[in-house]
Design an enzyme around this catalytic site. Structure first.
Site, PDB file in Angstrom:
ATOM      1  N   SER A 219       0.833  -1.033  -0.252  1.00 35.28           N
ATOM      2  CA  SER A 219       0.016  -0.631  -0.215  1.00 35.28           C
ATOM      3  C   SER A 219       1.326   1.273  -0.093  1.00 35.28           C
ATOM      4  CB  SER A 219      -0.456   0.563   1.321  1.00 35.28           C
ATOM      5  OG  SER A 219      -0.572   0.120   1.860  1.00 35.28           O
TER       6      SER A 219
ATOM      7  N   HIS B  79      -2.218  -8.890   1.653  1.00 38.19           N
ATOM      8  CA  HIS B  79      -1.771  -7.742   2.132  1.00 38.19           C
ATOM      9  C   HIS B  79      -2.754  -7.124   3.237  1.00 38.19           C
ATOM     10  CE1 HIS B  79      -0.007  -4.212   3.146  1.00 38.19           C
ATOM     11  NE2 HIS B  79       0.005  -3.096   2.037  1.00 38.19           N
TER      12      HIS B  79
ATOM     13  N   HIS C 260       5.355 -13.184   7.063  1.00 36.66           N
ATOM     14  CA  HIS C 260       5.696 -11.632   6.894  1.00 36.66           C
ATOM     15  C   HIS C 260       6.851 -11.195   6.027  1.00 36.66           C
ATOM     16  CE1 HIS C 260       6.357  -6.980   6.734  1.00 36.66           C
ATOM     17  NE2 HIS C 260       5.003  -7.612   7.517  1.00 36.66           N
TER      18      HIS C 260
ATOM     19  N   ARG D  49       2.732  -5.307  16.592  1.00 35.14           N
ATOM     20  CA  ARG D  49       2.157  -4.790  16.261  1.00 35.14           C
ATOM     21  C   ARG D  49       1.004  -5.471  17.075  1.00 35.14           C
ATOM     22  NH1 ARG D  49       2.051  -3.302  10.142  1.00 35.14           N
ATOM     23  NH2 ARG D  49       2.577  -5.555  10.073  1.00 35.14           N
TER      24      ARG D  49
ATOM     25  N   ASP E 269      -1.809  -8.600  11.186  1.00 39.82           N
ATOM     26  CA  ASP E 269      -3.615  -9.564  11.230  1.00 39.82           C
ATOM     27  C   ASP E 269      -4.098 -10.004  12.004  1.00 39.82           C
ATOM     28  OD1 ASP E 269      -3.674  -7.270   8.639  1.00 39.82           O
ATOM     29  OD2 ASP E 269      -2.891  -7.970   7.809  1.00 39.82           O
TER      30      ASP E 269
HETATM   31  N1  NMX Z   1       0.253 -19.792   5.150  1.00 38.04           N
HETATM   32  C1  NMX Z   1       0.818 -20.999   4.347  1.00 38.04           C
HETATM   33  N2  NMX Z   1       2.113 -20.331   3.444  1.00 38.04           N
HETATM   34  C2  NMX Z   1       2.405 -19.316   4.033  1.00 38.04           C
HETATM   35  C3  NMX Z   1       2.359 -18.558   5.193  1.00 38.04           C
HETATM   36  C4  NMX Z   1       0.967 -18.624   5.321  1.00 38.04           C
HETATM   37  N3  NMX Z   1       1.040 -17.879   6.493  1.00 38.04           N
HETATM   38  N4  NMX Z   1       3.471 -17.135   4.906  1.00 38.04           N
HETATM   39  C5  NMX Z   1       4.171 -17.613   4.456  1.00 38.04           C
HETATM   40  N5  NMX Z   1       3.628 -19.026   2.841  1.00 38.04           N
HETATM   41  C6  NMX Z   1       4.198 -19.973   2.080  1.00 38.04           C
HETATM   42  C7  NMX Z   1       4.468 -18.752   0.885  1.00 38.04           C
HETATM   43  O1  NMX Z   1       2.875 -18.738   0.258  1.00 38.04           O
HETATM   44  C8  NMX Z   1       5.423 -19.404  -0.220  1.00 38.04           C
HETATM   45  O2  NMX Z   1       5.047 -20.513  -0.530  1.00 38.04           O
HETATM   46  P1  NMX Z   1       5.620 -20.987  -2.304  1.00 38.04           P
HETATM   47  O3  NMX Z   1       7.364 -20.879  -2.110  1.00 38.04           O
HETATM   48  O4  NMX Z   1       4.458 -21.888  -2.500  1.00 38.04           O
HETATM   49  O5  NMX Z   1       4.809 -18.887  -3.096  1.00 38.04           O
HETATM   50  C9  NMX Z   1       6.744 -19.912   0.800  1.00 38.04           C
HETATM   51  O6  NMX Z   1       5.540 -19.765   2.485  1.00 38.04           O
HETATM   52  C10 NMX Z   1       7.407 -18.635   1.092  1.00 38.04           C
HETATM   53  O7  NMX Z   1       6.785 -17.306   1.387  1.00 38.04           O
HETATM   54  P2  NMX Z   1       7.969 -16.165   2.364  1.00 38.04           P
HETATM   55  O8  NMX Z   1       8.885 -16.095   1.647  1.00 38.04           O
HETATM   56  O9  NMX Z   1       7.580 -16.838   3.184  1.00 38.04           O
HETATM   57  O10 NMX Z   1       7.119 -15.378   2.605  1.00 38.04           O
HETATM   58  P3  NMX Z   1       6.238 -13.813   1.747  1.00 38.04           P
HETATM   59  O11 NMX Z   1       7.476 -12.668   1.701  1.00 38.04           O
HETATM   60  O12 NMX Z   1       6.775 -14.304  -0.316  1.00 38.04           O
HETATM   61  O13 NMX Z   1       4.680 -13.206   1.887  1.00 38.04           O
HETATM   62  C11 NMX Z   1       3.175 -13.310   2.960  1.00 38.04           C
HETATM   63  C12 NMX Z   1       4.863 -13.132   3.026  1.00 38.04           C
HETATM   64  C13 NMX Z   1       2.898 -11.829   4.243  1.00 38.04           C
HETATM   65  C14 NMX Z   1       2.312 -12.486   1.968  1.00 38.04           C
HETATM   66  C15 NMX Z   1       2.991 -14.247   4.316  1.00 38.04           C
HETATM   67  O14 NMX Z   1       3.723 -14.957   4.791  1.00 38.04           O
HETATM   68  C16 NMX Z   1       1.167 -14.861   3.600  1.00 38.04           C
HETATM   69  O15 NMX Z   1       0.760 -15.082   2.453  1.00 38.04           O
HETATM   70  N6  NMX Z   1       1.055 -14.861   5.046  1.00 38.04           N
HETATM   71  C17 NMX Z   1      -0.553 -15.134   4.982  1.00 38.04           C
HETATM   72  C18 NMX Z   1      -1.241 -13.810   4.815  1.00 38.04           C
HETATM   73  C19 NMX Z   1      -0.881 -12.372   5.780  1.00 38.04           C
HETATM   74  O16 NMX Z   1      -1.413 -12.790   6.797  1.00 38.04           O
HETATM   75  N7  NMX Z   1      -1.257 -11.372   5.031  1.00 38.04           N
HETATM   76  C20 NMX Z   1      -0.881 -10.890   6.005  1.00 38.04           C
HETATM   77  C21 NMX Z   1       1.346  -9.446   6.054  1.00 38.04           C
HETATM   78  C22 NMX Z   1       0.635  -7.769   6.770  1.00 38.04           C
HETATM   79  N8  NMX Z   1      -0.031  -7.059   5.946  1.00 38.04           N
HETATM   80  O17 NMX Z   1      -0.996  -6.867   7.176  1.00 38.04           O
HETATM   81  O18 NMX Z   1       0.034  -6.876   5.034  1.00 38.04           O
HETATM   82  C1  MLT Z   2       2.097  -3.642   6.403  1.00 39.62           C
HETATM   83  O1  MLT Z   2       1.496  -3.188   7.054  1.00 39.62           O
HETATM   84  O2  MLT Z   2       1.687  -3.271   5.414  1.00 39.62           O
HETATM   85  C2  MLT Z   2       2.018  -5.402   6.063  1.00 39.62           C
HETATM   86  O3  MLT Z   2       2.932  -5.587   7.186  1.00 39.62           O
HETATM   87  C3  MLT Z   2       3.053  -5.313   5.233  1.00 39.62           C
HETATM   88  C4  MLT Z   2       4.218  -5.269   4.851  1.00 39.62           C
HETATM   89  O4  MLT Z   2       5.232  -4.709   5.180  1.00 39.62           O
HETATM   90  O5  MLT Z   2       4.877  -5.899   4.201  1.00 39.62           O
END
Ligand code: NMX
Ligand code: MLT
Length: 439
Positions: free
Chosen positions: A242, A272, A318, A327, A373
């Site tokens: 964002s 996100h 994350h 947070r 979250d």
């Molecule tokens: N559940 C299942 N799989 C996960 C999760 C999770 N909570 N977190 C990471 N992974 C997987 C991810 O999908 C990826 O799989 P693949 O290789 O098949 O593509 C693998 O682990 C490696 O991912 P990372 O490098 O650890 O994480 P990345 O930086 O790509 O993504 C998030 C970060 C936050 C998008 C990821 O952890 C996620 O999808 N979390 C669940 C959604 C979430 O809570 N998002 C909110 C983040 C905070 N915000 O408010 O923005």
């Molecule tokens: C945020 O607050 O924007 C989330 O934790 C995602 C991030 O920092 O990449």
């Protein structure tokens, strides 16, 4: 106006630092870029500049150098509450200094003067089908408010580059003042069919006004939650989706409304901001499947079922953080202090025990720890805001504080239009071949 005065006084020194870096040290190397980073969502590539906040993987966010506990302790507390004035946080982000109580109240007063919505915003929201997602309504409303952008008007009147930030600040103050009204109106209209226009009471602060306009029953408790929520969601350095969207669009000299509408759109993705809605949905699914808080074993199996069905477990993992998100911790502390026996809180606690284990066993996520979250919806739910597809709107109101502070400073320091270079797959393959050749 206090923010104008304070930023203005700092500008010559900041501009000189920026000029020196750009002109005298442009060739200094700060990072090298690997193919893994290029094809991996630009993760970790150091390519943005911000002084508003910074995220350490092992420590989490610092707002102008201050951790969340330090920020909550240092900022002046809102009248009648335990949490700080949101206006104080905005002052900290914009100015880089902890405000006095009077300075925080000055920002609050500035918001109160601007906290009114033109009639067409209400009409526009009401004209949309009732099943429209609230993030669509928020983005539309923000975009539509851009009709009165000071920046756009002055730009077309020939405003000088040096003065961009002043118009950017005007728009940012207008936008952040109006957002609680937009959010509260969306809430009351969409879920309760009420078309009464929310009124901002200048005698109350941002948090207390929001609690009143949302129509919750425990206004005092929710006002403190709103203050905490908006403060901790305000900024997370510049690379999150964002903030980055806001920065990119703002760098074209599109006004703050265009830019923030883009930020809202990015926030609406389930990876996100929308994860907070998904997260509460997941908790409620657990609760309804097991008729309450399940056993550890049942939850363990449920978490594995989620992963095996190809979904992520929302609220965990994350892109940058490698520890519990501070947070998350701040909200957990708030919940445990205010409603320790709540059933959903007990479930969130059990999830905290089980999900990191499951994610570690799966071995994919780089961090199995909870992010912001994982718990935010549980707090909203307790105070009666149970329509969880609304939650990302709350994230948006908070996020506006940080991204507009960044937007103002980006214009003040003359940051250029963003334009990274792209490569073709063949170019990357050629780089691999070249790297494999003997030197
Ligand atoms: N559940 C299942 N799989 C996960 C999760 C999770 N909570 N977190 C990471 N992974 C997987 C991810 O999908 C990826 O799989 P693949 O290789 O098949 O593509 C693998 O682990 C490696 O991912 P990372 O490098 O650890 O994480 P990345 O930086 O790509 O993504 C998030 C970060 C936050 C998008 C990821 O952890 C996620 O999808 N979390 C669940 C959604 C979430 O809570 N998002 C909110 C983040 C905070 N915000 O408010 O923005
Ligand atoms: C945020 O607050 O924007 C989330 O934790 C995602 C991030 O920092 O990449």
């Amino acid at each position: 106006m206090i923010l104008h005065e304070k930023i203005s006084a700092q500008l010559p020194a900041w501009r000189e630092r920026t000029r020196a870096l750009a002109k005298e040290h442009a060739e200094v190397v700060v990072d090298t870029v690997t193919i893994g980073e290029v094809v991996g969502g630009m993760r970790d590539i150091k390519s943005l500049v911000t002084d508003i906040s910074s995220v350490d993987p092992a420590e989490g966010i610092r707002f102008r150098g201050m951790s969340i506990p330090e920020t909550l302790k240092a900022l002046p507390k809102a009248r009648g509450g335990k949490m700080p004035y949101v206006g104080g946080l905005y002052y900290l982000l914009m100015v880089g200094e902890v405000p006095t109580k009077e300075q925080a109240i000055e920002v609050e007063a500035e918001w109160a003067k601007r906290a009114e919505l033109p009639d067409y915003i209400y009409k526009m929201i009401k004209a949309m089908p009732k099943d429209t997602h609230p993030m669509i309504l928020l983005s539309q409303a923000v975009l539509a408010l851009g009709k009165d952008s000071v920046f756009t008007k002055k730009y077309h009147d020939g405003m000088k580059k040096d003065a961009y930030w002043e118009a950017a600040l005007e728009d940012s103050l207008d936008l952040t003042a109006k957002l609680p009204l937009v959010a509260a109106f969306i809430y009351r209209w969409k879920y309760f069919g009420e078309s009464k226009k929310p009124r901002f009471n200048p005698k109350l602060d941002y948090g207390a006004n929001f609690a009143r306009m949302m129509g919750v029953s425990d206004k005092k408790g929710y006002a403190d939650l709103a203050r905490l929520y908006f403060i901790i969601h305000s900024d997370h350095e510049s690379g999150n989706a964002s903030a980055h969207a806001m920065h990119l669009v703002g760098s074209t000299l599109a006004n703050a409304y265009f830019s923030f509408s883009a930020a809202v759109d990015a926030l609406a993705g389930p990876l996100h901001g929308l994860a907070n809605q998904e997260c509460l949905g997941w908790l409620l699914d657990v609760k309804s499947k097991f008729g309450g808080v399940p056993s550890r074993d049942d939850l363990y199996k449920f978490a594995w079922d989620t992963l095996n069905s190809g979904q992520v477990i929302p609220g965990y993992g994350h892109a940058v953080l490698r520890v519990h998100d501070p947070r998350f911790t701040a909200q957990m502390e708030f919940a445990k202090k205010n409603f320790p026996d709540d059933e959903l809180l007990r479930l969130a606690d059990l999830v905290l025990d089980v999900v990191p284990t499951v994610l570690k066993e799966q071995g994919k996520a780089k961090s199995p720890a909870p992010n912001v979250d994982a718990i935010s919806g549980t707090l909203q739910y307790y105070y009666g805001v149970r329509e969880f597809d609304f939650y990302t709107v709350l994230f948006g109101v908070g996020r506006a504080l940080g991204v507009t502070a960044n937007y103002v400073w980006a214009r003040a320091l003359g940051q250029p239009i963003e334009r990274p270079k792209s490569l073709t797959t063949k170019m990357l393959e050629d780089a691999v071949t070249k790297a494999a050749q003997p030197a």
